[in-house]
Design a protein around this motif. Structure first.
Motif, PDB file in Angstrom:
ATOM      1  N   UNK A 141       0.846  -1.189   0.000  1.00  0.00           N
ATOM      2  CA  UNK A 141       0.000   0.000   0.000  1.00  0.00           C
ATOM      3  C   UNK A 141       0.881   1.239   0.000  1.00  0.00           C
ATOM      4  N   UNK A 142       0.363   2.324  -0.553  1.00  0.00           N
ATOM      5  CA  UNK A 142       1.076   3.589  -0.524  1.00  0.00           C
ATOM      6  C   UNK A 142       1.003   4.191   0.864  1.00  0.00           C
ATOM      7  N   UNK A 143       1.995   4.979   1.186  1.00  0.00           N
ATOM      8  CA  UNK A 143       2.040   5.653   2.483  1.00  0.00           C
ATOM      9  C   UNK A 143       1.962   7.141   2.233  1.00  0.00           C
TER      10      UNK A 143
ATOM     11  N   UNK B  60       8.825  11.508  -9.663  1.00  0.00           N
ATOM     12  CA  UNK B  60       9.794  12.468  -9.124  1.00  0.00           C
ATOM     13  C   UNK B  60       9.275  13.124  -7.842  1.00  0.00           C
ATOM     14  N   UNK B  61       8.670  12.300  -6.990  1.00  0.00           N
ATOM     15  CA  UNK B  61       8.221  12.741  -5.681  1.00  0.00           C
ATOM     16  C   UNK B  61       8.824  11.831  -4.625  1.00  0.00           C
ATOM     17  N   UNK B  62       9.200  12.401  -3.495  1.00  0.00           N
ATOM     18  CA  UNK B  62       9.660  11.554  -2.408  1.00  0.00           C
ATOM     19  C   UNK B  62       8.464  10.873  -1.753  1.00  0.00           C
ATOM     20  N   UNK B  63       8.708   9.735  -1.145  1.00  0.00           N
ATOM     21  CA  UNK B  63       7.630   8.981  -0.508  1.00  0.00           C
ATOM     22  C   UNK B  63       7.953   7.504  -0.516  1.00  0.00           C
ATOM     23  N   UNK B  64       6.989   6.691  -0.173  1.00  0.00           N
ATOM     24  CA  UNK B  64       7.272   5.265  -0.122  1.00  0.00           C
ATOM     25  C   UNK B  64       6.045   4.409   0.007  1.00  0.00           C
TER      26      UNK B  64
END
Length: 244
Positions: A106-108, A179-183
């Motif tokens: 799942x995306x956070x 091109x976005x930070x995240x996880x």
């Protein structure tokens, strides 16, 4: 303890891990629940990790408190070239092309639009002798993009892989993230042989009415499918069977 039985202040915390066997048999599964502590800098036991951000090398990937069931793992990217990697131990099999990888993901992100863009790249690694070699020898196989912040099942077939790597890897990729930070959070990883007759998997309910329902599932080109259904809590083998 010093002269006169005076005590000094406590030192900084030092974390150590017990040794893990360098190889694991196939089938292999991981639910991360054996890790006693979750949170940043608590890396999953018996996995190789790499995060190329100076001073924060052990921040990601880390054990995640809210996995699909129990704990999970969180894989993060901070910027271009700042991707984190979660890599299995060496798998005892002659070729990874005989394997498939399934997991929950799942995306956070608090933002639905941002969550839908999160991506995790599943691949293989041939050299884990140093953290930098993990990135240098990483070969992508497929990219998974969960639709949001609810866990979804992913299934990756490695049948087209032609190399000799023996480690399966998960990478949060900055460019694949738009091109976005995240996880992303992942859990219930399973690495097993691709069955001769692949079972249906990754079920999704499309519509539900009083007397009918429509659902979908992923498959690997079987010629025929058997569906059994019945009243709530019916025992498998006692329902109505249809083939198509």
């Amino acid at each position: 303890l010093c002269e006169g039985e005076e005590y000094s202040a406590w030192s900084n915390v030092i974390r150590v891990s017990t040794g893990c066997e360098p190889t694991v048999a196939v089938p292999f599964s991981e639910d991360f629940d054996a890790n006693p502590t979750a949170g940043a800098y608590y890396q999953p036991a018996c996995w190789y990790t790499y995060y190329p951000v100076a001073g924060k090398e052990t921040q990601y990937p880390h054990v995640f408190a809210t996995g699909y069931a129990g704990k999970g793992a969180y894989v993060h990217c901070e910027g271009d070239g700042q991707n984190s990697y979660l890599v299995s131990r060496e798998l005892l099999i002659d070729s990874l092309s005989r394997c498939q990888v399934s997991f929950m993901a799942r995306s956070q992100s608090a933002s639905t639009s941002a969550a839908a863009g999160r991506a995790i790249v599943v691949g293989v690694v041939s050299d884990v002798s140093s953290p930098s070699q993990i990135a240098a020898t990483f070969e992508p196989i497929d990219t998974i993009k969960p639709s949001g912040t609810s866990y979804e099942k992913a299934l990756i077939l490695l049948s087209d892989y032609k190399g000799s790597a023996k480690h399966v890897a998960f990478m949060a990729d900055y460019l694949a993230n738009g091109s976005q930070k995240g996880g992303l959070a992942i859990d219930n990883i399973s690495i097993e042989l691709i069955p001769v007759c692949a079972k249906p998997d990754v079920f999704s309910l499309i519509s539900l009415k009083d007397t009918t329902l429509t659902f979908s599932f992923e498959h690997d080109g079987a010629l025929k499918y058997v569906v059994e259904y019945g009243a709530k809590d019916f025992a498998l083998g006692t329902g109505k069977v249809v083939e198509y």
